[in-house]
Write a protein that holds these residues in place. Structure first.
Motif, PDB file in Angstrom:
ATOM      1  N   LEU A   1      30.866  43.408  26.563  1.00  0.00           N
ATOM      2  CA  LEU A   1      31.242  42.299  25.680  1.00  0.00           C
ATOM      3  C   LEU A   1      31.599  41.068  26.501  1.00  0.00           C
ATOM      4  CD1 LEU A   1      33.364  44.117  22.950  1.00  0.00           C
ATOM      5  CD2 LEU A   1      30.925  43.581  22.938  1.00  0.00           C
ATOM      6  N   ASP A   2      32.198  41.299  27.659  1.00  0.00           N
ATOM      7  CA  ASP A   2      32.518  40.201  28.574  1.00  0.00           C
ATOM      8  C   ASP A   2      31.219  39.596  29.109  1.00  0.00           C
ATOM      9  OD1 ASP A   2      33.888  38.448  30.218  1.00  0.00           O
ATOM     10  OD2 ASP A   2      34.760  39.981  31.493  1.00  0.00           O
TER      11      ASP A   2
ATOM     12  N   GLN B   1      41.822  37.051  29.613  1.00  0.00           N
ATOM     13  CA  GLN B   1      42.613  36.422  30.668  1.00  0.00           C
ATOM     14  C   GLN B   1      42.635  37.372  31.865  1.00  0.00           C
ATOM     15  OE1 GLN B   1      44.117  33.300  30.470  1.00  0.00           O
ATOM     16  NE2 GLN B   1      42.934  33.155  28.591  1.00  0.00           N
ATOM     17  N   ARG B   2      42.972  36.866  33.013  1.00  0.00           N
ATOM     18  CA  ARG B   2      43.063  37.702  34.222  1.00  0.00           C
ATOM     19  C   ARG B   2      44.486  37.668  34.754  1.00  0.00           C
ATOM     20  NH1 ARG B   2      38.400  40.548  36.128  1.00  0.00           N
ATOM     21  NH2 ARG B   2      36.640  39.648  35.007  1.00  0.00           N
TER      22      ARG B   2
ATOM     23  N   GLY C   1      43.819  40.280  39.157  1.00  0.00           N
ATOM     24  CA  GLY C   1      42.418  40.247  38.739  1.00  0.00           C
ATOM     25  C   GLY C   1      42.086  41.182  37.583  1.00  0.00           C
ATOM     26  N   HIS C   2      43.087  41.837  37.015  1.00  0.00           N
ATOM     27  CA  HIS C   2      42.849  42.757  35.898  1.00  0.00           C
ATOM     28  C   HIS C   2      42.631  41.978  34.607  1.00  0.00           C
ATOM     29  CE1 HIS C   2      43.942  46.214  38.342  1.00  0.00           C
ATOM     30  NE2 HIS C   2      44.983  45.501  38.783  1.00  0.00           N
ATOM     31  N   ARG C   3      41.722  42.485  33.791  1.00  0.00           N
ATOM     32  CA  ARG C   3      41.458  41.845  32.499  1.00  0.00           C
ATOM     33  C   ARG C   3      42.626  42.093  31.544  1.00  0.00           C
ATOM     34  NH1 ARG C   3      36.440  43.851  34.222  1.00  0.00           N
ATOM     35  NH2 ARG C   3      34.730  42.355  34.071  1.00  0.00           N
TER      36      ARG C   3
ATOM     37  N   TYR D   1      43.637  39.695  19.126  1.00  0.00           N
ATOM     38  CA  TYR D   1      42.451  39.148  18.454  1.00  0.00           C
ATOM     39  C   TYR D   1      41.177  39.663  19.126  1.00  0.00           C
ATOM     40  CZ  TYR D   1      38.980  35.717  16.957  1.00  0.00           C
ATOM     41  OH  TYR D   1      37.846  35.120  16.472  1.00  0.00           O
ATOM     42  N   GLN D   2      41.141  39.632  20.446  1.00  0.00           N
ATOM     43  CA  GLN D   2      39.968  40.117  21.170  1.00  0.00           C
ATOM     44  C   GLN D   2      39.758  41.607  20.948  1.00  0.00           C
ATOM     45  OE1 GLN D   2      41.139  38.623  25.033  1.00  0.00           O
ATOM     46  NE2 GLN D   2      39.578  37.032  24.949  1.00  0.00           N
TER      47      GLN D   2
END
Length: 96
Positions: free
Chosen positions: A18-19, A27-28, A32-34, A39-40
């Motif tokens: 999806l990314d 956001q990171r 560096g983790h998503r 909502y997402q």
């Protein structure tokens, strides 16, 4: 990302897809983790539902985008109608 995938009931690869499809842009963290918003996660769950119903991922993403645009247009329309009703109510003068 692992927790987000668990919440939605998908694999981490699905969320990365999806990314990559640019449907979600999490956001990171500093490491560096998503980081996904609620909502997402709702969007990801809707895409999963559509994919489970047999839609290709690309089509499911497009459907979700169109559903989101429709909901926004309906919200704006409702606001404009209310504004119009309000302005008609304040412009009216009492009968003489």
């Amino acid at each position: 990302m692992g927790r987000a995938a668990e919440i939605v009931g998908v694999t981490q690869a699905f969320l990365r897809g999806l990314d990559a499809a640019e449907l979600l842009t999490p956001q990171r963290s500093e490491g560096g983790h998503r980081r996904y918003s609620r909502y997402q996660l709702r969007i990801a769950a809707r895409v999963r539902q559509l994919v489970d119903e047999g839609n290709p991922l690309e089509a499911a993403c497009r459907i979700v985008i169109l559903e989101d645009q429709l909901a926004e247009a309906q919200r704006i329309n409702s606001e404009l109608q209310q504004t119009l009703r309000d302005s008609r109510g304040t412009d009216r003068r009492p009968p003489e």
